[in-house]
Design an enzyme around this catalytic site. Structure first.
Site, PDB file in Angstrom:
ATOM      1  N   CYS A 223       0.846  -1.197   0.000  1.00  0.00           N
ATOM      2  CA  CYS A 223       0.000   0.000   0.000  1.00  0.00           C
ATOM      3  C   CYS A 223       0.879   1.244   0.000  1.00  0.00           C
ATOM      4  CB  CYS A 223      -0.916  -0.014   1.229  1.00  0.00           C
ATOM      5  SG  CYS A 223      -1.878   1.487   1.417  1.00  0.00           S
ATOM      6  N   CYS A 226      -0.127   4.109   2.311  1.00  0.00           N
ATOM      7  CA  CYS A 226       0.117   3.821   3.729  1.00  0.00           C
ATOM      8  C   CYS A 226       1.596   3.997   4.084  1.00  0.00           C
ATOM      9  CB  CYS A 226      -0.270   2.385   4.078  1.00  0.00           C
ATOM     10  SG  CYS A 226      -1.911   1.912   3.550  1.00  0.00           S
ATOM     11  N   ASP A 227       2.471   3.426   3.298  1.00  0.00           N
ATOM     12  CA  ASP A 227       3.859   3.279   3.733  1.00  0.00           C
ATOM     13  C   ASP A 227       4.883   4.055   2.908  1.00  0.00           C
ATOM     14  OD1 ASP A 227       2.691   1.548   5.510  1.00  0.00           O
ATOM     15  OD2 ASP A 227       3.102  -0.230   4.314  1.00  0.00           O
TER      16      ASP A 227
END
Ligand SMILES: Cc1cc2nc3c(=O)[nH]c(=O)nc-3n(C[C@H](O)[C@H](O)[C@H](O)COP(=O)(O)OP(=O)(O)OC[C@H]3O[C@@H](n4cnc5c(N)ncnc54)[C@H](O)[C@@H]3O)c2cc1C
Lengths: 398, 82
Positions: A223, A226-227
């Site tokens: 993701c 997200c990261d």
């Protein structure tokens, strides 16, 4: 001594009805005040006004011995009231339970709740589904400048909740029918409904190579929104050559200084538009065709490289992290052993009314065999499913 | 019960929003450290979690012991804040 309990609600509000039923089941005496009466409406705004989220009506609101809570959840109620049963199982038969709260279910819920059907959604991940973890959505009609996936998901949630959709954070682990009802097994216990909608979409596929599990979230990621931020001024490898891989690689250039894209085939599967966009990132993104990803290696703590085979020759791509976008796998595992029919890739087969092989169980969105795998079409299918569910319930009532 | 809760987040992380929503629904307060705004604190998040991911939720109990929950994982969050 019994506590003084006041509930502010309205007759049209399903979550108010649920709260009242719960208090009755637990044998808790309370006074009901209908906010549709102007005087009480003002009184309610006076005590709860500042705590009502924007765009909401703020009911039910409960006051226990002077302590006020807008939208009380079970936890709040249990810690203040003498609930005799330790768990309050959901014994009610709902009109519709929806599995997943992505675009398809949220759209369906907007329709079912407006038809006054009591609707509960179960979501194990992010409300808004894959749309919510997409950085930017440029092709959803009605947003001429595009919209962030997170905002789109949030808007859908607000709209569904405005009409009374109840979203539970939990996972559905099984589904069966008994006595003409659909019974779902969830992490919160069993739930019964007259009809169900499965709109569970799909999850990222894993590579299945050595090192992938060992370095999960320590250099191996699925993701980007997200990261990605952990790779400011770092090097990255992106695996995949489809739409998601290209879209996410471009997003990751916000952080990374250099990206190697490993594509198994000899060309991109991504759309022409996206390939054209990718050209603009030539200085940061290098595409390697005919390159398989064989192993992810590291120093025991973090990833240091990816071993691949390019045109038959082994090669080591040094990197600080790997983002994998090699396609999606349908979330239909919980249907194993049921009579719901799946196609070769595990997508749910439906008829043209979006009915699965189990009566009363419908499917819509990405998880449905033949779906277009777009937000606009998932939302369209959600709306269609809602209308078919209404017809099914009308038929059932006859 | 938790004495205090800190969540490491970023602007684009949807799972961070879910953790915040879940804690708020439980009536719990938390401090948010946005790593897009405070990139210098990334190291801290990594040291606590051993992971390069958000959300990272750090729950400090009344006896000052700490529990760290990586990701949006209700099966771990619920007992950690209980
Ligand atoms: C990187 C990427 C970029 C994309 N970009 C675009 C774009 O620009 N435009 C576009 O139109 N589309 C785009 N898409 C596709 C789009 O996101 C999907 O078509 C859309 O989200 C499908 O909606 P859905 O409701 O069918 O499923 P999903 O969005 O997948 O939602 C399903 C939900 O069900 C939940 N769930 C699954 N199993 C269970 C269970 N057992 N119990 C409880 N909950 C469960 C999941 O957690 C998920 O939240 C993109 C997809 C990806 C991956």
């Amino acid at each position: 001594m019994a506590k003084e309990v006041i509930v502010y609600g309205a007759d049209w509000c399903p979550s108010c009805k649920r709260l009242i039923e719960k208090l009755n089941t637990e044998g808790i005496a309370f006074e009901y005040r209908d906010v549709e009466q102007a005087e009480i409406g003002n009184e309610h705004l006076g005590i709860a006004g500042n705590n009502i989220p924007e765009g909401k009506r703020g009911i039910p609101t409960i006051v226990v011995d002077g302590e006020m809570q807008v939208y009380p959840d079970d936890e709040w109620l249990k810690s203040r009231l003498d609930f005799t049963s330790d768990q309050t199982p959901d014994t009610k038969v709902h009109d519709v339970v929806m599995v997943g709260a992505g675009p398809a279910s949220l759209a369906a819920a907007i329709y079912t709740t407006r038809e006054d059907l009591d609707t509960v959604l179960y979501e194990k991940g992010v409300v808004g589904g894959l749309a919510s973890i997409t950085d930017w959505v440029d092709n959803y009609p009605g947003y001429p400048d595009g919209i962030s996936g997170m905002d789109l998901g949030e808007n859908l949630r607000k709209q569904a909740e405005r009409f009374g959709a109840q979203i539970e954070l939990g996972e559905v682990t099984g589904i069966k029918t008994a006595d003409g009802l659909v019974e779902l097994e969830t992490t919160d216990g069993p739930v019964k409904a007259k009809a169900a909608l499965v709109a569970t979409g799909s999850d990222y596929k894993r590579l299945g190579v050595p090192g992938e599990d060992d370095y999960y979230a320590r250099g191996v990621h699925f993701c980007a929104t997200c990261d990605g931020a952990f790779y400011r001024d770092k090097r990255l490898v992106v695996v995949g050559g489809g739409n998601s891989a290209v879209q996410e690689a471009m997003f990751l250039t916000k952080f990374a200084t250099k990206i190697d894209m490993l594509v198994r085939g000899d060309k991109m599967r991504a759309s022409e538009v996206l390939q054209h966009d990718l050209e603009k990132f030539k200085d940061k993104i290098t595409v390697h065709f005919n390159t398989s990803t064989d192993e992810i290696v590291g120093d025991g703590k973090l990833v240091t490289g990816v071993k691949g085979t390019k045109n038959g020759k082994q090669e080591l791509f040094e990197t600080d992290g790997v983002f994998v976008f090699i396609g999606l796998k349908p979330n239909t595992g919980f249907l194993a052993g049921t009579s719901v029919e799946l196609d070769d890739i595990g997508l749910i087969k439906t008829n043209d009314k979006l009915e699965t092989a189990i009566p009363g169980v419908f499917a819509a969105g990405d998880v449905r065999s033949g779906a277009t795998m777009q937000i606009a079409s998932a939302i369209g299918e959600g709306a269609t499913a809602a209308l078919r569910i209404r017809e099914y319930l009308e038929e059932l009532a006859r | 019960m938790a004495k205090n809760i800190t969540i490491f987040t970023t602007n684009t992380c949807a799972y961070c929003g879910m953790v915040k929503k879940w804690l708020s629904a439980k009536g719990m307060n938390y401090e948010e450290v946005n790593l897009d705004e405070q990139p210098d604190r990334q190291k801290e998040a990594f040291e606590m979690s051993g992971s390069l991911t958000v959300p990272v939720t750090v729950i400090t109990k009344h006896d000052d012991t700490r529990e760290v929950v990586v990701g949006y994982n209700l099966a771990k969050l619920a007992p950690a804040v209980a």
